[in-house]
Scaffold this motif. Structure first.
Motif, mmCIF file in Angstrom:
data_model
loop_
_atom_site.group_PDB
_atom_site.id
_atom_site.type_symbol
_atom_site.label_atom_id
_atom_site.label_comp_id
_atom_site.label_asym_id
_atom_site.label_seq_id
_atom_site.Cartn_x
_atom_site.Cartn_y
_atom_site.Cartn_z
ATOM 1 N N ILE A 117 0.835 -1.207 0.000
ATOM 2 C CA ILE A 117 0.000 0.000 0.000
ATOM 3 C C ILE A 117 0.870 1.257 0.000
ATOM 4 C CG2 ILE A 117 -1.625 1.357 1.367
ATOM 5 C CD1 ILE A 117 -2.879 -1.252 2.296
ATOM 6 N N ASP A 118 1.913 1.244 0.825
ATOM 7 C CA ASP A 118 2.718 2.453 0.998
ATOM 8 C C ASP A 118 3.994 2.458 0.167
ATOM 9 O OD1 ASP A 118 1.718 2.083 4.348
ATOM 10 O OD2 ASP A 118 1.052 3.704 3.030
ATOM 11 N N ALA A 119 4.674 1.322 0.041
ATOM 12 C CA ALA A 119 5.952 1.285 -0.662
ATOM 13 C C ALA A 119 5.813 0.936 -2.139
ATOM 14 C CB ALA A 119 6.897 0.284 0.015
ATOM 15 N N GLY A 120 4.718 0.267 -2.498
ATOM 16 C CA GLY A 120 4.532 -0.104 -3.886
ATOM 17 C C GLY A 120 4.839 -1.571 -4.131
ATOM 18 N N ALA A 121 4.734 -1.981 -5.406
ATOM 19 C CA ALA A 121 4.915 -3.385 -5.766
ATOM 20 C C ALA A 121 6.353 -3.859 -5.576
ATOM 21 C CB ALA A 121 4.489 -3.592 -7.222
ATOM 22 N N ASP A 122 7.323 -2.947 -5.569
ATOM 23 C CA ASP A 122 8.731 -3.337 -5.402
ATOM 24 C C ASP A 122 9.166 -3.247 -3.940
ATOM 25 O OD1 ASP A 122 10.423 -0.205 -6.282
ATOM 26 O OD2 ASP A 122 8.508 -0.599 -5.285
ATOM 27 N N HIS A 123 8.251 -3.541 -3.023
ATOM 28 C CA HIS A 123 8.550 -3.397 -1.593
ATOM 29 C C HIS A 123 9.722 -4.270 -1.169
ATOM 30 C CE1 HIS A 123 6.341 -7.221 -0.926
ATOM 31 N NE2 HIS A 123 5.453 -6.736 -1.801
ATOM 32 N N ALA A 124 9.876 -5.457 -1.742
ATOM 33 C CA ALA A 124 10.982 -6.344 -1.354
ATOM 34 C C ALA A 124 12.326 -5.743 -1.778
ATOM 35 C CB ALA A 124 10.798 -7.720 -1.971
#
Length: 624
Positions: free
Chosen positions: A494-501
């Motif tokens: 939600i906050d960091a986006g799809a590339d959170h990893a």
């Protein structure tokens, strides 16, 4: 209405008492001297350079020139002045303190030739040097100008068996120089941990030791000397009136003096000036014997000790010393200001909010005007830095109860923004989200805490937490929890986006590199090096308000969180004795991809407390 007036009056009295007590604390005094005085200097217009003193600067170009044997023509006057055995020692000069003393004697001769009547050495001569060198300098002290030399002080801790006592020891010049010079004196500057703003004209416990700037008045025969000698008996601090950045006072490089290459205007000012000789380089930063002040040079250079000594002398000569407002007037001013601000904040919060900034600006403008015109240092920190912000916050607190109830809830920044946007106090439900969770742990924190004092350890932990927080938030994540030296961070879709990893991996690498920079910057100090173990895992989590119904506690929970914690602990087992270990689960490895990252396969590992084994990877960190 009457009750409101009475309560406002009571609030005004309470604020006035608080302000008075606050103004008497060391914190308020530090704010006044370190920040309020700096503000007044920042607002002060440029002032004229005061005549009557010149600085003879032992600067970098002097040191290089003395070592250089190619400028034989320029060194002619110096070489003809020096004793034969000293000339060969010029090549060994490395710093201001290693200059042969007979060079200073030659400088006195040159100053006399230019027309100076007196000189002050802001140099400690407490250790004997070569006999012929010292004797030549002693002859120069007697035969040239009326000269004063510095008396130093050394503080040391002495044990008497059961306790420790701070002892201050006077460092006098060697007898040969002390008896040859016209006078001696101390110039003791406080070490406040910030800008230097004054000096002590007297030193407690040493009533016979006089002040070097005052002794400069004696050397020039000023009638001010007798009045100062009888009026000052206590070690009260005397404030500087700074004339400008480094180099503002007429400055002559020792090289140019010895080469007889000074500015043509110097002979005209010499008869009415006293020369102050010492280490100084207005164009250099971190030069020996330099001190931070409220005014810095264009090259970010600090004022040197010898420039401060000359400044103190000029302050006495021209009556420019900064004066504090007397205690009674200070007390009455703070009480009146605090009562007025406190009453307004309680009686009409809206007016208090709207008028706080204009009142503060007007007060500071008046204080700055008095400072520039009359050299009067009014209290600024307590009224402007403490009272007005406190009144402003209090007014907001009283006027906006709902805002207060929301602000008082601790939550990660993105969560707080979403929560405040709801404009309701109803409990929000937890939601499912894809996220990457990180656990940071400080290796050997128990031993570090054992070595450091509790307050020092808390400062170290705060710096450690600040570093992690800034890096995590800069990469789009947030801190979910602090637990001693452990930190839990989360990067949600939600906050960091799809590339959170990928963001989580990069933030972990950045944190490790920041810690390595910290260790390198503090190498050789008493601060222990900081190293980390990190566990990272990705998957589906539940995030939201999790806890008792009447308490707010935002959290991220689920098996993903537990596994991230176990991976951090696994680093201790798999890589015992190693530092900066980052282990991550297989899902994180898949989501992060390569993207410039380097991994090492740690194989399938049994995880304590879990039925299923996990394919573990190590994220490698190269030096930046």
């Amino acid at each position: 209405m009457r009750r409101h007036l009475i309560l406002s009056a009571i609030w005004a009295v309470a604020v006035a008492i608080f302000a008075l007590l606050m103004s008497l604390t060391p914190i308020a005094e530090r704010l006044e001297n370190q920040y309020a005085l700096g503000l007044l200097y920042g607002l002060r217009p440029q002032v004229e350079r005061a005549p009557g003193a010149a600085v003879v600067a032992i600067d970098r170009k002097t040191l290089e020139w003395l070592r250089d044997d190619s400028d034989t023509e320029g060194k002619g006057p110096l070489l003809s002045c020096l004793p034969p055995g000293v000339k060969e020692k010029l090549a060994e000069v490395r710093g201001p303190g290693s200059i042969p003393r007979s060079v200073h004697g030659c400088a006195l001769a040159e100053l006399k030739r230019l027309g100076f009547k007196a000189a002050i050495f802001d140099i400690l001569f407490m250790v004997p040097g070569a006999k012929d060198d010292d004797e030549e300098f002693a002859r120069a002290l007697k035969s040239n100008l009326a000269t004063g030399i510095l008396v130093g002080f050394e503080r040391s801790m002495v044990r008497d068996g059961v306790s420790e006592v701070l002892v201050e020891r006077e460092l006098e010049p060697i007898d040969l120089f002390r008896t040859s010079a016209a006078t001696t004196g101390a110039f003791l500057l406080p070490r406040p941990g910030g800008p230097v703003y004054g000096y002590w004209p007297r030193v407690a416990g040493f009533p016979e030791t006089k002040s070097l700037p005052e002794e400069a008045l004696f050397l020039i025969g000023s009638p001010l000397y007798a009045a100062l000698s009888t009026s000052i008996a206590s070690p009260a601090l005397r404030y500087f009136w700074l004339y400008g950045p480094p180099g503002t006072i007429e400055t002559i490089s020792l090289r140019d003096l010895l080469r007889r290459d000074v500015d043509p205007s110097i002979p005209a000012l010499a008869p009415s000036s006293i020369a102050f000789i010492g280490a100084s380089d207005p164009s250099s930063t971190n030069y020996p014997d330099s001190f931070p002040t409220f005014i810095r040079g264009g090259s970010d250079a600090d004022l040197s000790g010898v420039e401060l000594a000359a400044t103190a002398f000029l302050n006495l000569l021209h009556g420019d010393t900064v004066r504090r407002l007397p205690l009674l007037e200070t007390t009455l001013l703070i009480l009146a200001f605090a009562a007025a601000v406190g009453f307004l904040a309680r009686f009409n919060p809206t007016y208090a909010i709207l008028s706080a900034i204009p009142i503060g600006l007007l007060y500071v403008a008046f204080a700055a005007w008095l400072f520039a015109r009359a050299h009067l240092f009014m209290p600024v920190a307590t009224p402007v830095f403490i009272l007005l912000p406190a009144a402003f916050v209090a007014a907001i607190f009283m006027r906006y109860r709902l805002a207060r109830s929301l602000i008082m809830r601790l939550a990660p920044a993105p969560v707080a923004r979403r929560r405040l946007g709801l404009m309701t106090e109803e409990r929000s439900k937890a939601v499912s989200d894809e996220a990457t969770v990180i656990f940071f742990d400080l290796i050997g924190s128990t031993k570090i805490a054992e070595k450091l004092a509790p307050l020092d350890f808390s400062v170290l932990l705060n710096s450690y937490h600040d570093t992690i927080t800034k890096v995590v938030e800069a990469h789009g994540g947030f801190i979910n929890a602090y637990s001693g030296d452990g930190v839990m961070a989360a990067f949600t879709r939600i906050d960091a986006g799809a590339d959170h990893a990928l963001r989580a991996c990069r933030s972990s690498i950045r944190v490790v590199r920041e810690m390595r920079r910290f260790n390198a910057a503090n190498a050789g100090k008493s601060i222990p090096p900081l190293h980390l173990r990190v566990g990272i895992n990705s998957g589906t989590v539940a995030e939201g308000e999790i806890g008792a119904a009447n308490r707010f506690n935002f959290s991220v929970v689920g098996d993903v969180v537990n596994l991230a914690s176990r991976l951090e602990q696994l680093g201790k087992v798999l890589f015992a004795g190693e530092n900066d270990i980052i282990l991550l689960g297989h899902r994180t490895r898949q989501l992060a991809g390569d993207n410039g990252l380097k991994f090492a396969d740690c194989g399938l590992q049994e995880i304590r407390g879990r039925d299923k084994a996990e394919q573990v990877h190590r994220l490698l960190v190269a030096d930046a």
